[in-house]
Design a protein around this motif. Structure first.
Motif, PDB file in Angstrom:
ATOM      1  N   GLU A   7       0.830  -1.212   0.000  1.00 51.78           N
ATOM      2  CA  GLU A   7       0.000   0.000   0.000  1.00 51.78           C
ATOM      3  C   GLU A   7       0.864   1.261   0.000  1.00 51.78           C
ATOM      4  OE1 GLU A   7      -3.302   2.321   2.712  1.00 51.78           O
ATOM      5  OE2 GLU A   7      -2.965   0.199   3.062  1.00 51.78           O
ATOM      6  N   SER A   8       1.906   1.280   0.816  1.00 54.56           N
ATOM      7  CA  SER A   8       2.814   2.427   0.863  1.00 54.56           C
ATOM      8  C   SER A   8       3.499   2.627  -0.487  1.00 54.56           C
ATOM      9  CB  SER A   8       3.860   2.213   1.953  1.00 54.56           C
ATOM     10  OG  SER A   8       4.854   3.206   1.899  1.00 54.56           O
ATOM     11  N   ILE A   9       3.952   1.542  -1.091  1.00 57.88           N
ATOM     12  CA  ILE A   9       4.617   1.623  -2.393  1.00 57.88           C
ATOM     13  C   ILE A   9       3.653   2.190  -3.432  1.00 57.88           C
ATOM     14  CG2 ILE A   9       5.559   0.244  -4.297  1.00 57.88           C
ATOM     15  CD1 ILE A   9       6.759  -1.612  -2.087  1.00 57.88           C
ATOM     16  N   ARG A  10       2.451   1.640  -3.491  1.00 52.56           N
ATOM     17  CA  ARG A  10       1.494   2.065  -4.511  1.00 52.56           C
ATOM     18  C   ARG A  10       1.008   3.496  -4.294  1.00 52.56           C
ATOM     19  NH1 ARG A  10      -1.021  -3.842  -5.185  1.00 52.56           N
ATOM     20  NH2 ARG A  10       0.350  -4.461  -6.898  1.00 52.56           N
ATOM     21  N   THR A  11       0.889   3.912  -3.062  1.00 52.78           N
ATOM     22  CA  THR A  11       0.488   5.290  -2.774  1.00 52.78           C
ATOM     23  C   THR A  11       1.528   6.270  -3.304  1.00 52.78           C
ATOM     24  OG1 THR A  11      -0.738   4.610  -0.817  1.00 52.78           O
ATOM     25  CG2 THR A  11      -0.082   6.914  -0.913  1.00 52.78           C
ATOM     26  N   ARG A  12       2.779   5.936  -3.103  1.00 54.71           N
ATOM     27  CA  ARG A  12       3.853   6.801  -3.585  1.00 54.71           C
ATOM     28  C   ARG A  12       3.950   6.764  -5.113  1.00 54.71           C
ATOM     29  NH1 ARG A  12       4.695   6.014   1.526  1.00 54.71           N
ATOM     30  NH2 ARG A  12       6.000   7.409   2.756  1.00 54.71           N
ATOM     31  N   GLY A  55      12.160   2.379  -3.087  1.00 50.97           N
ATOM     32  CA  GLY A  55      13.299   1.462  -3.057  1.00 50.97           C
ATOM     33  C   GLY A  55      13.572   0.935  -1.671  1.00 50.97           C
ATOM     34  N   HIS A  56      13.560   1.809  -0.691  1.00 50.67           N
ATOM     35  CA  HIS A  56      13.807   1.397   0.698  1.00 50.67           C
ATOM     36  C   HIS A  56      12.728   0.428   1.183  1.00 50.67           C
ATOM     37  CE1 HIS A  56      15.316   1.601   4.740  1.00 50.67           C
ATOM     38  NE2 HIS A  56      14.141   1.980   5.183  1.00 50.67           N
ATOM     39  N   THR A  57      11.482   0.693   0.836  1.00 51.01           N
ATOM     40  CA  THR A  57      10.390  -0.194   1.235  1.00 51.01           C
ATOM     41  C   THR A  57      10.546  -1.565   0.585  1.00 51.01           C
ATOM     42  OG1 THR A  57       8.944   1.719   1.526  1.00 51.01           O
ATOM     43  CG2 THR A  57       7.872  -0.425   1.353  1.00 51.01           C
ATOM     44  N   LEU A  58      10.957  -1.592  -0.673  1.00 49.20           N
ATOM     45  CA  LEU A  58      11.207  -2.872  -1.345  1.00 49.20           C
ATOM     46  C   LEU A  58      12.359  -3.623  -0.682  1.00 49.20           C
ATOM     47  CD1 LEU A  58      10.895  -1.666  -5.038  1.00 49.20           C
ATOM     48  CD2 LEU A  58       9.390  -3.327  -3.924  1.00 49.20           C
ATOM     49  N   ILE A  59      13.427  -2.910  -0.378  1.00 55.05           N
ATOM     50  CA  ILE A  59      14.595  -3.530   0.264  1.00 55.05           C
ATOM     51  C   ILE A  59      14.209  -4.145   1.601  1.00 55.05           C
ATOM     52  CG2 ILE A  59      16.812  -2.999   1.375  1.00 55.05           C
ATOM     53  CD1 ILE A  59      17.234  -0.955  -0.988  1.00 55.05           C
ATOM     54  N   ASP A  60      13.468  -3.399   2.400  1.00 54.58           N
ATOM     55  CA  ASP A  60      13.032  -3.913   3.703  1.00 54.58           C
ATOM     56  C   ASP A  60      12.086  -5.097   3.557  1.00 54.58           C
ATOM     57  OD1 ASP A  60      14.524  -2.125   5.142  1.00 54.58           O
ATOM     58  OD2 ASP A  60      12.835  -0.863   5.740  1.00 54.58           O
ATOM     59  N   GLY A  61      11.104  -4.952   2.691  1.00 54.49           N
ATOM     60  CA  GLY A  61      10.080  -5.976   2.566  1.00 54.49           C
ATOM     61  C   GLY A  61      10.564  -7.274   1.962  1.00 54.49           C
ATOM     62  N   PHE A  62      11.473  -7.197   1.007  1.00 49.37           N
ATOM     63  CA  PHE A  62      11.986  -8.396   0.358  1.00 49.37           C
ATOM     64  C   PHE A  62      13.323  -8.841   0.940  1.00 49.37           C
ATOM     65  CE2 PHE A  62       9.023  -6.936  -2.964  1.00 49.37           C
ATOM     66  CZ  PHE A  62       8.317  -8.117  -3.147  1.00 49.37           C
ATOM     67  N   ILE A  63      13.712  -8.235   2.049  1.00 53.08           N
ATOM     68  CA  ILE A  63      14.916  -8.597   2.793  1.00 53.08           C
ATOM     69  C   ILE A  63      16.144  -8.640   1.877  1.00 53.08           C
ATOM     70  CG2 ILE A  63      15.896 -10.141   4.530  1.00 53.08           C
ATOM     71  CD1 ILE A  63      12.998 -11.278   4.848  1.00 53.08           C
ATOM     72  N   TYR A  70      21.654   6.771  -0.459  1.00 55.07           N
ATOM     73  CA  TYR A  70      20.518   6.902  -1.363  1.00 55.07           C
ATOM     74  C   TYR A  70      20.837   6.271  -2.721  1.00 55.07           C
ATOM     75  CZ  TYR A  70      18.312   9.930   2.040  1.00 55.07           C
ATOM     76  OH  TYR A  70      17.740  10.417   3.183  1.00 55.07           O
ATOM     77  N   GLU A  71      22.055   6.496  -3.208  1.00 53.28           N
ATOM     78  CA  GLU A  71      22.452   5.896  -4.480  1.00 53.28           C
ATOM     79  C   GLU A  71      22.445   4.381  -4.387  1.00 53.28           C
ATOM     80  OE1 GLU A  71      25.673   8.476  -3.419  1.00 53.28           O
ATOM     81  OE2 GLU A  71      23.619   9.089  -3.047  1.00 53.28           O
ATOM     82  N   ASP A  72      22.847   3.864  -3.234  1.00 50.64           N
ATOM     83  CA  ASP A  72      22.899   2.422  -3.035  1.00 50.64           C
ATOM     84  C   ASP A  72      21.495   1.804  -3.083  1.00 50.64           C
ATOM     85  OD1 ASP A  72      24.445   0.105  -2.679  1.00 50.64           O
ATOM     86  OD2 ASP A  72      24.189   0.146  -0.502  1.00 50.64           O
ATOM     87  N   ILE A  73      20.492   2.548  -2.656  1.00 52.26           N
ATOM     88  CA  ILE A  73      19.115   2.057  -2.758  1.00 52.26           C
ATOM     89  C   ILE A  73      18.796   1.737  -4.214  1.00 52.26           C
ATOM     90  CG2 ILE A  73      16.672   2.720  -2.573  1.00 52.26           C
ATOM     91  CD1 ILE A  73      17.474   4.344  -0.044  1.00 52.26           C
ATOM     92  N   ILE A  74      19.143   2.648  -5.109  1.00 53.19           N
ATOM     93  CA  ILE A  74      18.892   2.438  -6.536  1.00 53.19           C
ATOM     94  C   ILE A  74      19.723   1.265  -7.047  1.00 53.19           C
ATOM     95  CG2 ILE A  74      18.937   3.478  -8.833  1.00 53.19           C
ATOM     96  CD1 ILE A  74      16.838   4.684  -6.793  1.00 53.19           C
ATOM     97  N   ASP A  75      20.985   1.196  -6.635  1.00 53.69           N
ATOM     98  CA  ASP A  75      21.842   0.081  -7.060  1.00 53.69           C
ATOM     99  C   ASP A  75      21.261  -1.269  -6.634  1.00 53.69           C
ATOM    100  OD1 ASP A  75      23.664   1.856  -8.170  1.00 53.69           O
ATOM    101  OD2 ASP A  75      25.009   1.811  -6.439  1.00 53.69           O
ATOM    102  N   ILE A  76      20.788  -1.346  -5.408  1.00 51.63           N
ATOM    103  CA  ILE A  76      20.264  -2.615  -4.893  1.00 51.63           C
ATOM    104  C   ILE A  76      19.028  -3.052  -5.669  1.00 51.63           C
ATOM    105  CG2 ILE A  76      19.150  -3.725  -2.899  1.00 51.63           C
ATOM    106  CD1 ILE A  76      21.051  -1.944  -1.146  1.00 51.63           C
TER     107      ILE A  76
END
Length: 140
Positions: A7-12, A55-63, A70-76
């Protein structure tokens, strides 16, 4: 099973079409006045925040591995196959602007059209589509 805040991802992501529209309009009608400059500045800032928040929400949710910047979020999320390199490259350039937009705003050239402004509408919509496709694939 993953605990992804979809929901957070889709809202954004739902904000991106308007931001893309604002950036497109800025590019077409640019005269360099202060209001246009401030609008461009805010649209770029929001685009950077959305890309990193999603990106951060995806990283957290999918472990995925922890991001160090911030750049590393995009890289991941690129390494994990969420987004393509064609979307990741301009997003990396965008998140590099974040510090200036948020902290060093007194040095932002408001009367100049930033080169990313013309490129980002397509990139942001691609980012949204690719994130949605990843969610569908991974959460079936």
């Amino acid at each position: 099973m993953y605990d992804v805040n979809v929901e957070s991802i889709r809202t954004r992501l739902a904000c991106l079409p308007e931001i893309a529209q604002a950036l497109s309009a800025s590019t077409v009608a640019w005269t360099g006045n202060l209001i246009e400059g401030l609008a461009q500045e805010r649209a770029l800032h929001l685009a950077a925040e959305i890309a990193t928040d999603v990106g951060h929400t995806l990283i957290d949710g999918f472990i995925m591995r922890d991001a160090s910047s911030y750049e590393d979020i995009i890289d991941i999320i690129a390494e994990e196959g969420v987004i393509t390199d064609q979307v990741a490259a301009p997003l990396r350039r965008l998140v590099l602007l974040r510090k200036t937009l948020v902290q060093d705003y007194d040095r932002w050239p408001r009367r100049e059209l930033h080169p990313l402004t013309a490129e980002l509408p397509r990139v942001l919509l691609g980012f949204s589509d690719q994130v949605e496709a990843y969610l569908r694939k991974e959460l079936i």
